[in-house]
Design an enzyme around this catalytic site. Sequence first.
Site: not given
Length: 870
Positions: A431, A434, A527, A599
């Site tokens: 992504h 990110e 991420h 994350e």
Amino acid sequence: MPYRSNMFPALEAELKQKTLPDPYEVFMYHHLQYYGYFKDERGSVPNAATHQHVWKNKPRFVLSDSFGGRDDLIPDHLEKENLLWPTCLSSAVHQQTDAVSKDSFMLSSSLLRSRLLLHDDFGEVNPCLREPQDLFAFYSCSGQLQVPRWPIECEVIKESIHHIEGVPPQPEYFYQPTGNEKVPEIVGEEKGTIVYQLDSVPTKGSYFTSSRVGGKRGVIKELAVTLQGPEDNTLLFESRFESGNLQKAVKVDTYEYELTLRTDLYTNKHTQWFYFRVQNTRKDATYRFTIVNLLKPKSLYTIGMKPLMYSQLDANTYNIGWRREGNEIKYYKNNTDNGQQSFYCLTWTIQFPHDQDTCFFAHFYPYTYTDLQCYLMSVSKNPVQSQFCKLRTLCRSLAGNTVYLLTITNPSRTTQEAAAKKAVVLSARVHPGESNGSWIMKGFLDFILSNSPDAELLRDIFVFKVIPMLNPDGVIVGNYRCSLAGRDLNRHYKTILKESFPCIWHTRNMIKRLLEEREVLLYCDFHGHSRKNNIFLYGCNSHDRKYWLHERVFPFMLSKNVPDKFSFHSCNFKVQKCKEGTGRVVMWRMGILNSYTMESTFGGSTLGNKRDTHFTTEDLKSLGYHVCDTLLDFCDPDRTKFMQCLVELKGLLQKEIYKKFNELGQDTDLERSWNDISFSDIESSTSGSDSSLSDGLPVQLLNIAHELHHKKKIYKKKKKKPLQTRKQRNEQYRKNNMIRELKSTEDALKRPGFASTMQKQPSFLKYSENASSSTVKNERPRMNESQLNGRDKGISLDLSKATSLILTKNKERKQTEKPGFACSSKRSTNTGKEPDRDTKPHWSRNRFLATKRGHTTVAGCPSLHIYTFP
């Protein structure tokens, strides 16, 4: 051994002043010319048979008399060769070249030889292949970086944007809302003045076609307004640089601006990341910026996150980098609805530190494709790091940008030692918005490439496969989630569309080949998270009781090593159907037990000493070190820590289950039914994005898919609906044969000798029903008596003779018919089986030869290194 240039001294003396072209480049040029890519000469090229015949008999390049240029290949090789070479080379040269074998193009001329072949010192004809380390060089021979390739629709400014990595001297605390934050009314361009706007931005409905260095051709337009004089305080906006994505700026008041972000290219959504530049600032004024088209209903800005600002003057003068700034921060719903989707606004006020400064604003610390290339160049030029870090090209992106693959491991002494190493696979930036993942990846690379004893130990016992930027196209153009295919790559790891999703297709296949060679102990994709603070992992629950709770041990250890940043409570191990295409789930189903998505928040920490403070780049880079540290704890031959974590995990889960059942008003005996409890009912959803579901095929394939669907629909209409049961198929097969035989019998009865008229009798229908009753009871034939009478009107038929003929043929057919033939039908088969969830890698007991603490210094490797790179 290197080839000596004095192999042909006469030739060297004669051509001393001439520069020869690279043979591979000349070959590729003429190869492309042969297929008509240059000068529209497709029709004038000789046919393929003649071309192949010429190369088979005379596999030698023929150049024109200018050796320094890329001249056209002369079509008639056999004639031109006799004319060209006598004029270019002396007789002495001919005598030496004729002595060399003519069967090889490589050896037919000393001038034209591949750079990948090595000769001995005496020029003997014993060539061997060089290691193809420069096959995919990530920077040119001159030491310059590969310039990023942009879609041809994008305008790109020529200025080079660079930021320093300054660390704030004091902790940057969250913004504390006062409740009096202003919610400005959206004015729009009707009442305001547009001061910046991109002319052409590809959106949904269009799709990526081609790219080039520098993007759009032609002169770069000046999109910002022209200042009317030194007193004009209008800000000058710009975002046509790497990772920038501002589309429009509207001035609604003297110091107030409404901003519209560009959606991900070739889509109409994904607006959360922002990165743009402003100039012509005023020091004593309070500016207000309002982004009007954000799409997420929830954001960290509602709980204290601040935007990032960078001052060029502060960076040059005081070495101050990015810092959190802003007041009156408010995230709220936009009242102006377009009828299709709801928009949300982010507003904040700011005071610039200097007059006439150049400042940048960003959602998070930017990390561009050029930043990555500069880092990789420093690694490749480091004489120590380049010995155990091999840089290769995994593939090319849609736009032609390089996706890099790093293989990091110390050279092994023996093949057995090399084969015993386990693998760890890490990736980031699938992504593009990110950028948190890139900073964690940078911290990991900084440590694993260092001379630390722990780093040396890790390189001794593991093979690290690292993909630092999976989606370079999205990073370059400033997308938030998608690639240039207009799709979220982290929903397509099961794809078979190699051309549409090359980055993840090659990643999955690289890991598949790696699994065939060695055990992959851990997979982790880095991420960023836009709704939760802290850092946490998403994993996959194991269904194999042999490894029960093992997938939770690594995150639990990481939480102990980084208690002020990593939250185990926020970790989740639920495998949702909408996440089946993500990297962690696909790799888990391929057999990697410890498969994670890491994350990291865009905000900061709510834990320990870092409570209520924003994360800096140093915080994220330190997490890269802690991943390595935890990996050593996780793989320590002394399993005390591992077993202790399992015991603690069981206690934590017992509390969670008791709490869950108490909320539901139920009682449970965990000592009896512990192994039968499904954790899927306990854990919440892992959804943290607005693209949980796949968007389907890329835009360029939707039309093709629509056409195929339409043709398939027409085909289904023409095709009769197949019967469901075997008995029904057998019955229909016999009825069809009965009708065909009846028709052939009727044709035979038309011949002379038969009666001209015959009244149809109901007994025939009764016979037909009885004939089929052995297969399907009480089922009437499809054709009733009136239909048969109408169909056979005017046809003479002797019922007794017809019946006996039909019975005889049926008996003969049943005797010769193979069992099951009548019921055979076309079935759709699916040969692609889903990997078994319970298939897990076998772990050997003797993991390493050394422990983390107090291990002996690794002995120096001999000159003969053994690499086992896939």
